[in-house]
Design an enzyme around this catalytic site. Structure first.
Site, PDB file in Angstrom:
ATOM      1  CB  THR A  60      -1.012  -0.035   1.176  1.00  0.00           C
ATOM      2  OG1 THR A  60      -1.912   1.060   1.027  1.00  0.00           O
ATOM      3  CG2 THR A  60      -0.321   0.065   2.533  1.00  0.00           C
ATOM      4  CE  LYS A  64      -1.912   0.498  -3.540  1.00  0.00           C
ATOM      5  NZ  LYS A  64      -3.303   0.613  -3.962  1.00  0.00           N
ATOM      6  CG  ASP A 100      -5.612  -1.756  -6.035  1.00  0.00           C
ATOM      7  OD1 ASP A 100      -6.091  -2.349  -5.049  1.00  0.00           O
ATOM      8  OD2 ASP A 100      -4.609  -1.016  -5.964  1.00  0.00           O
ATOM      9  N   GLY A 124      -9.888  12.222 -10.749  1.00  0.00           N
ATOM     10  CA  GLY A 124      -8.603  12.119 -10.071  1.00  0.00           C
ATOM     11  C   GLY A 124      -7.563  11.532 -11.005  1.00  0.00           C
ATOM     12  CB  ALA A 128      -7.230   4.924  -6.738  1.00  0.00           C
ATOM     13  NE  ARG A 149      -5.856  19.942  -6.879  1.00  0.00           N
ATOM     14  CZ  ARG A 149      -5.570  19.732  -5.597  1.00  0.00           C
ATOM     15  NH1 ARG A 149      -6.235  20.357  -4.661  1.00  0.00           N
ATOM     16  NH2 ARG A 149      -4.623  18.884  -5.256  1.00  0.00           N
TER      17      ARG A 149
HETATM   18  P1  ATR Z   1      -4.043   7.659  -4.868  1.00  0.00           P
HETATM   19  O1  ATR Z   1      -4.256   7.433  -3.422  1.00  0.00           O
HETATM   20  O2  ATR Z   1      -5.132   7.102  -5.702  1.00  0.00           O
HETATM   21  O3  ATR Z   1      -2.678   7.324  -5.378  1.00  0.00           O
HETATM   22  P2  ATR Z   1      -3.234  10.429  -4.841  1.00  0.00           P
HETATM   23  O4  ATR Z   1      -1.972  10.231  -5.575  1.00  0.00           O
HETATM   24  O5  ATR Z   1      -3.205  10.733  -3.400  1.00  0.00           O
HETATM   25  O6  ATR Z   1      -4.232   9.223  -5.092  1.00  0.00           O
HETATM   26  O7  ATR Z   1      -4.028  11.563  -5.634  1.00  0.00           O
HETATM   27  C1  ATR Z   1      -5.037  12.291  -5.035  1.00  0.00           C
HETATM   28  C2  ATR Z   1      -5.986  12.781  -6.111  1.00  0.00           C
HETATM   29  O8  ATR Z   1      -6.949  13.616  -5.459  1.00  0.00           O
HETATM   30  C3  ATR Z   1      -5.345  13.623  -7.177  1.00  0.00           C
HETATM   31  O9  ATR Z   1      -6.008  13.401  -8.385  1.00  0.00           O
HETATM   32  C4  ATR Z   1      -5.565  15.046  -6.672  1.00  0.00           C
HETATM   33  O10 ATR Z   1      -5.590  16.042  -7.671  1.00  0.00           O
HETATM   34  P3  ATR Z   1      -4.199  16.731  -8.174  1.00  0.00           P
HETATM   35  O11 ATR Z   1      -3.552  15.738  -9.051  1.00  0.00           O
HETATM   36  O12 ATR Z   1      -4.646  17.934  -8.912  1.00  0.00           O
HETATM   37  O13 ATR Z   1      -3.417  17.044  -6.933  1.00  0.00           O
HETATM   38  C5  ATR Z   1      -6.937  14.908  -6.087  1.00  0.00           C
HETATM   39  N1  ATR Z   1      -7.229  15.935  -5.098  1.00  0.00           N
HETATM   40  C6  ATR Z   1      -6.754  16.033  -3.844  1.00  0.00           C
HETATM   41  N2  ATR Z   1      -7.246  17.120  -3.220  1.00  0.00           N
HETATM   42  C7  ATR Z   1      -8.058  17.733  -4.097  1.00  0.00           C
HETATM   43  C8  ATR Z   1      -8.898  18.877  -4.060  1.00  0.00           C
HETATM   44  N3  ATR Z   1      -8.978  19.636  -2.952  1.00  0.00           N
HETATM   45  N4  ATR Z   1      -9.613  19.196  -5.149  1.00  0.00           N
HETATM   46  C9  ATR Z   1      -9.551  18.442  -6.250  1.00  0.00           C
HETATM   47  N5  ATR Z   1      -8.810  17.329  -6.356  1.00  0.00           N
HETATM   48  C10 ATR Z   1      -8.061  16.968  -5.302  1.00  0.00           C
END
Ligand code: ATR
Length: 461
Positions: A60, A64, A100, A124, A128, A149
């Site tokens: 995790t 990963k 996953d 996102g 994931a 974003r």
């Molecule tokens: P994972 O756990 O799936 O690997 P991560 O790498 O933590 O995910 O990514 C978090 C996701 O949430 C990203 O797509 C992030 O957007 P950015 O790439 O623009 O940073 C998104 N995210 C986190 N906070 C956010 C917010 N306040 N508004 C919009 N998107 C957000």
């Protein structure tokens, strides 16, 4: 006994041991599942676990992707995704897989939804999201739009999808579908430009995760009207604001708990070379449901809205509602005013303790419940301990003027009968700290409608 486990940082709150142990027990397979917190030297830790005989590991955050160079081999699909969540022991090292995406596929299929030829959205662009996008590609989606974003990250996933489609080797894509399917990246700020409808959406951002329960990545109802089915990868809280917005706009939405379950089931099958029967999977799912907190206790001053919020909240959560005052009235066959007048306050307070003690001794309540407690009940320290044992304590907070407005004209409030304003002021100052200190969660209700408070309450568990 063979050892399996989870590596990551942090690993403490993982539900994986519960899933794996339940399956092992049901199948009478002698294996243990342990949590390995790895703070540094991932390569060294893997080597050690291999030498100690680990049969397989889950991986995790934050490892990963980082784990890939230390592996003896990587499944082509996991390699295209660039993320590995399961390692299987082989000769001379571990082989990496990504379960996953199988977990997500099975969670979607279980809802009777097919991805083939459908328009799909990924919200996102983290790990994931990447897995979800590759799943949509492999399952022959009609179109895939990655919304994020930061546009560059979404574009990177889109271009990786396109290149793996072109060489047809990487993604495990069988090439039955003529290329090109439509693959696009869209910045979150342009969400209004999204056309079409009937989308399948997977929410993979971290927005809405505890403790950030009041936010969804997109608030605009127009967006939700374009969906037909949605998965939120988040399962804590159990009902997210994203899911509520879906449901309020007529869209079926599930949380990430079955994804979590099925990715574990696939890892289990890979390691032990067995097929886990549906009845065992159901047992593991029930174990997950039982492990999560299910009861909500509403505390707060008279007029905080404990009963009206509690009744509506229980309806939304499809669980029972109880009120300590009502339980006491039923038990004594007298109104609260009569109990106070005939037997005095001390007698009433002892009854309160008796009632919460009894409730706390029931090990769990079928399907959970919402319990509204009398305003003075949390003042006694032993009562506060019983409440904590029963469930998640939620303080419905309101300002003094709001409370006064709400309790005016009420007749069944013995402590407020005379000189209401003065008494309320005294009680307010006496009890305010008690409520605050004993609450797991505080909801400020002054500027919320009843329904808004209920929705907030629903996101707590
Ligand atoms: P994972 O756990 O799936 O690997 P991560 O790498 O933590 O995910 O990514 C978090 C996701 O949430 C990203 O797509 C992030 O957007 P950015 O790439 O623009 O940073 C998104 N995210 C986190 N906070 C956010 C917010 N306040 N508004 C919009 N998107 C957000």
């Amino acid at each position: 006994m063979e050892t399996y486990g989870l590596i990551g940082n942090p690993v403490g709150h993982s539900l994986s041991p519960l899933i794996h142990d339940t399956i092992s027990r049901e199948l009478s397979i002698d294996s243990e599942y342990r949590l390995f917190l790895i703070e540094r030297d991932l390569g060294g830790a893997l080597k050690r676990l291999y030498e100690e005989g680990a049969g397989g590991l889950n991986v995790t955050v934050p490892y990963k992707s980082e784990v890939i160079p230390y592996l003896k081999g990587v499944d082509p699909l996991a390699l295209s995704i660039g993320a590995v969540n399961t390692l299987k022991r082989a000769k001379d090292g571990f082989i990496g897989y990504n379960t996953d995406i199988e977990g997500l596929l099975r969670a979607i299929r279980e809802e009777g939804v097919s991805i083939r030829d459908r328009e799909c959205l990924v919200l996102g662009a983290g790990g994931a999201a990447r897995a979800a996008a590759f799943l949509f590609l492999r399952e022959g989606a009609g179109g895939i739009t990655i919304i994020n974003r930061s546009l560059d990250k979404a574009e990177r996933i889109a271009s990786d999808l396109i290149s793996s489609l072109k060489d047809k080797k990487g993604a495990g894509f069988e090439g039955e579908k003529p290329w090109p399917i439509r693959i696009e990246a869209l910045p979150l700020s342009d969400i209004g430009k999204l056309e079409g409808k009937g989308y399948i959406a997977v929410q993979c951002t971290s927005v809405g995760l505890k403790p950030d329960i009041d936010r969804a990545v997109i608030e605009d109802p127009e967006f939700y009207k374009k969906l037909s089915f949605a998965v939120d990868a988040v399962y804590s809280p159990f009902v997210t604001r994203f899911m509520q917005l879906c449901r309020d706009n007529g869209v079926r939405a599930i949380n990430g708990l079955s994804m979590l379950l099925y990715q574990a089931v696939y890892a289990y099958e890979l390691w032990h070379e067995v097929l886990v029967p549906a009845a065992v999977i159901e047992k593991a799912y029930q174990a997950l449901l039982n492990a999560r907190p299910k009861n909500i206790i509403l505390t707060g001053f008279m007029g905080a809205g404990k009963s009206s919020v509690g009744i509506r909240l229980a309806e939304r959560l499809s669980c029972g509602f109880a009120d300590t005052d009502e339980l006491i009235v039923k038990r004594e066959g007298k109104s609260i005013n009569e109990i106070f007048a005939e037997k005095g306050e001390a007698y009433f307070r002892d009854l309160e303790t008796l009632v919460v003690k009894e409730l706390s001794e029931k090990s769990r309540f079928e399907g959970g419940m919402v319990l509204s407690v009398g305003g003075g009940l949390p003042v006694r320290e032993s009562n506060r301990a019983y409440l904590k044992k029963i469930g998640t304590v939620v303080y419905l907070r309101a300002r003094e003027d709001t409370l006064l407005e709400r309790v005016k004209g009420s007749s069944d409030r013995p402590l407020l009968k005379e000189d209401m304003e003065k008494r309320l002021h005294e009680l307010y100052n006496k009890r305010r700290g008690v409520y605050e200190d004993s609450a797991d969660v505080v909801i400020d209700t002054d500027d919320l409608t009843l329904e808004e408070t209920v929705l907030k309450g629903e996101r707590i568990l």
